[in-house]
Motif scaffolding. Structure first.
Motif, PDB file in Angstrom:
ATOM      1  N   UNK A  48      21.104 -31.543  28.137  1.00 38.15           N
ATOM      2  CA  UNK A  48      19.828 -30.854  27.973  1.00 38.15           C
ATOM      3  C   UNK A  48      19.126 -31.397  26.735  1.00 38.15           C
ATOM      4  N   UNK A  49      17.830 -31.163  26.673  1.00 35.28           N
ATOM      5  CA  UNK A  49      17.054 -31.549  25.500  1.00 35.28           C
ATOM      6  C   UNK A  49      15.849 -30.623  25.378  1.00 35.28           C
ATOM      7  N   UNK A  50      15.166 -30.717  24.260  1.00 31.13           N
ATOM      8  CA  UNK A  50      13.984 -29.895  23.984  1.00 31.13           C
ATOM      9  C   UNK A  50      12.734 -30.727  24.233  1.00 31.13           C
ATOM     10  N   UNK A  51      11.752 -30.133  24.942  1.00 31.49           N
ATOM     11  CA  UNK A  51      10.454 -30.773  25.164  1.00 31.49           C
ATOM     12  C   UNK A  51       9.426 -30.158  24.228  1.00 31.49           C
ATOM     13  N   UNK A  52       8.628 -31.001  23.592  1.00 29.26           N
ATOM     14  CA  UNK A  52       7.633 -30.562  22.618  1.00 29.26           C
ATOM     15  C   UNK A  52       6.319 -31.293  22.882  1.00 29.26           C
ATOM     16  N   UNK A  65       6.504 -26.068  21.048  1.00 27.19           N
ATOM     17  CA  UNK A  65       7.676 -26.114  21.914  1.00 27.19           C
ATOM     18  C   UNK A  65       7.278 -25.768  23.337  1.00 27.19           C
ATOM     19  N   UNK A  66       7.656 -26.622  24.269  1.00 23.63           N
ATOM     20  CA  UNK A  66       7.425 -26.374  25.689  1.00 23.63           C
ATOM     21  C   UNK A  66       8.641 -25.648  26.262  1.00 23.63           C
ATOM     22  N   UNK A  67       9.829 -26.214  26.030  1.00 30.07           N
ATOM     23  CA  UNK A  67      11.074 -25.635  26.545  1.00 30.07           C
ATOM     24  C   UNK A  67      12.226 -26.131  25.685  1.00 30.07           C
ATOM     25  N   UNK A  68      13.160 -25.237  25.365  1.00 30.67           N
ATOM     26  CA  UNK A  68      14.287 -25.595  24.501  1.00 30.67           C
ATOM     27  C   UNK A  68      15.435 -26.278  25.230  1.00 30.67           C
ATOM     28  N   UNK A  69      15.720 -25.904  26.440  1.00 32.15           N
ATOM     29  CA  UNK A  69      16.882 -26.459  27.159  1.00 32.15           C
ATOM     30  C   UNK A  69      16.466 -26.987  28.523  1.00 32.15           C
ATOM     31  N   UNK A  70      15.871 -28.154  28.532  1.00 30.73           N
ATOM     32  CA  UNK A  70      15.481 -28.817  29.766  1.00 30.73           C
ATOM     33  C   UNK A  70      16.686 -29.610  30.265  1.00 30.73           C
ATOM     34  N   UNK A  71      17.000 -29.462  31.532  1.00 30.22           N
ATOM     35  CA  UNK A  71      18.137 -30.153  32.132  1.00 30.22           C
ATOM     36  C   UNK A  71      17.760 -31.616  32.366  1.00 30.22           C
ATOM     37  N   UNK A  72      18.449 -32.525  31.701  1.00 31.67           N
ATOM     38  CA  UNK A  72      18.144 -33.956  31.773  1.00 31.67           C
ATOM     39  C   UNK A  72      18.176 -34.475  33.205  1.00 31.67           C
ATOM     40  N   UNK A 148       6.886 -22.329  17.060  1.00 35.73           N
ATOM     41  CA  UNK A 148       6.662 -21.068  17.742  1.00 35.73           C
ATOM     42  C   UNK A 148       6.428 -21.331  19.212  1.00 35.73           C
ATOM     43  N   UNK A 149       6.991 -20.512  20.083  1.00 29.89           N
ATOM     44  CA  UNK A 149       6.788 -20.681  21.516  1.00 29.89           C
ATOM     45  C   UNK A 149       5.339 -20.423  21.878  1.00 29.89           C
ATOM     46  N   UNK A 150       4.934 -20.908  23.031  1.00 30.90           N
ATOM     47  CA  UNK A 150       3.556 -20.869  23.471  1.00 30.90           C
ATOM     48  C   UNK A 150       3.373 -19.872  24.601  1.00 30.90           C
ATOM     49  N   UNK A 151       2.181 -19.780  25.130  1.00 35.45           N
ATOM     50  CA  UNK A 151       1.871 -18.858  26.220  1.00 35.45           C
ATOM     51  C   UNK A 151       2.708 -19.143  27.454  1.00 35.45           C
ATOM     52  N   UNK A 152       3.182 -20.363  27.587  1.00 34.38           N
ATOM     53  CA  UNK A 152       4.022 -20.683  28.730  1.00 34.38           C
ATOM     54  C   UNK A 152       5.285 -19.837  28.736  1.00 34.38           C
ATOM     55  N   UNK A 153       5.762 -19.441  27.536  1.00 31.02           N
ATOM     56  CA  UNK A 153       6.944 -18.593  27.446  1.00 31.02           C
ATOM     57  C   UNK A 153       6.622 -17.227  26.870  1.00 31.02           C
ATOM     58  N   UNK A 154       5.403 -17.012  26.450  1.00 33.10           N
ATOM     59  CA  UNK A 154       5.045 -15.768  25.776  1.00 33.10           C
ATOM     60  C   UNK A 154       5.139 -14.554  26.677  1.00 33.10           C
ATOM     61  N   UNK A 155       4.927 -14.725  27.966  1.00 29.14           N
ATOM     62  CA  UNK A 155       4.974 -13.588  28.874  1.00 29.14           C
ATOM     63  C   UNK A 155       6.318 -12.888  28.789  1.00 29.14           C
ATOM     64  N   UNK A 156       7.402 -13.638  28.834  1.00 33.87           N
ATOM     65  CA  UNK A 156       8.732 -13.031  28.737  1.00 33.87           C
ATOM     66  C   UNK A 156       8.973 -12.438  27.366  1.00 33.87           C
ATOM     67  N   UNK A 157       8.520 -13.105  26.313  1.00 41.45           N
ATOM     68  CA  UNK A 157       8.726 -12.619  24.962  1.00 41.45           C
ATOM     69  C   UNK A 157       7.866 -11.397  24.687  1.00 41.45           C
TER      70      UNK A 157
END
Length: 173
Positions: A48-52, A65-72, A148-157
Motif C-alpha cells: 500500500x502507499x499514500x496518494x497526495x 491527502x487523497x488516501x492513506x492506504x491505496x492498494x498498489x 489534513x483530509x479533504x472533502x473526499x473523506x470528510x463525509x465519514x469524518x
C-alpha cells in the motif's frame, strides 16, 4: 563483467518501480467529477502507499491527502468530488508508508485543475481541508506527509456513524 551485469540489473529494477501514468502532462481535471489516477508497479513495491495531490504554486507547495492506504495491486484509484483551487500546477505524489519502503515513490506529470469539487456541509459547520504548505514529508526520515483530509473523506469524518443512520431514517420517512 559480473559487476556490470549486477549494476544493470539493479538499475533495471529501480527504473521499473512504481510509476504514475495518469494524469498525463497538461491533462484537464474537473475535481467535481470522477478522475482516475493510474500507475504501473512491480513486485518489490510496497503493498500500500499514500496518494497526495500537490499544488506547486508560487510561494510553496500545498499538499492534500487523497488516501492513506491505496492498494498498489489495484493499479488505479478513482478520485471523486475533491476540493482544491483551480490551477495549472498540480501533480499526484505517491509516498511509501512502510518502515522499509517510505518516502516519495513516484510523481505524476503536471496537470491542470479546471474546477473544484464541493465541500461537504453539516448543520453545525463546513468540512473543508486545511492544506499544509511545506510540500515535504512530515519528518526528515522520509515518512509520508500528514496533511489534513479533504472533502473526499470528510463525509465519514464529519458525520461519523450519524451520517449513515440519518440516511437510513431519511429513506424510511
Amino acid at each position: 563483467m559480473k559487476f556490470m551485469i549486477a549494476t544493470v540489473a539493479v538499475f533495471a529494477a529501480t527504473a521499473a518501480a512504481l510509476k504514475i501514468t495518469e494524469p498525463k502532462e497538461k491533462a484537464q481535471w474537473d475535481l467535481s467529477q470522477t478522475n482516475t489516477i493510474k500507475w504501473d508497479h512491480v513486485d518489490s513495491d510496497p503493498e500500500t502507499f499514500q496518494l497526495v495531490l500537490v499544488n506547486h504554486k508560487t510561494g510553496g507547495e500545498e499538499s492534500f491527502t487523497i488516501e492513506d492506504k491505496v492498494k498498489t495491486s489495484d493499479g488505479e484509484y478513482k478520485l471523486t468530488n475533491f476540493v482544491a483551487a483551480p490551477g495549472a500546477t498540480y501533480s499526484i505524489k505517491a509516498y511509501g508508508t512502510e518502515k522499509t519502503n517510505n518516502g516519495q515513490l513516484a510523481e505524476s506529470q503536471t496537470f491542470n485543475v479546471t474546477k473544484s469539487g464541493v465541500a461537504a456541509t453539516t448543520t453545525t459547520g463546513t468540512a473543508t481541508a486545511k492544506p499544509t504548505s511545506s510540500g515535504t514529508p512530515a519528518s526528515s526520515s522520509g515518512a509520508a506527509p500528514s496533511e489534513t483530509s479533504n472533502a473526499a473523506t470528510a463525509l465519514g469524518v464529519t458525520f461519523g456513524v450519524a451520517g449513515p443512520l440519518a440516511a437510513v431514517f431519511a429513506l424510511l420517512f
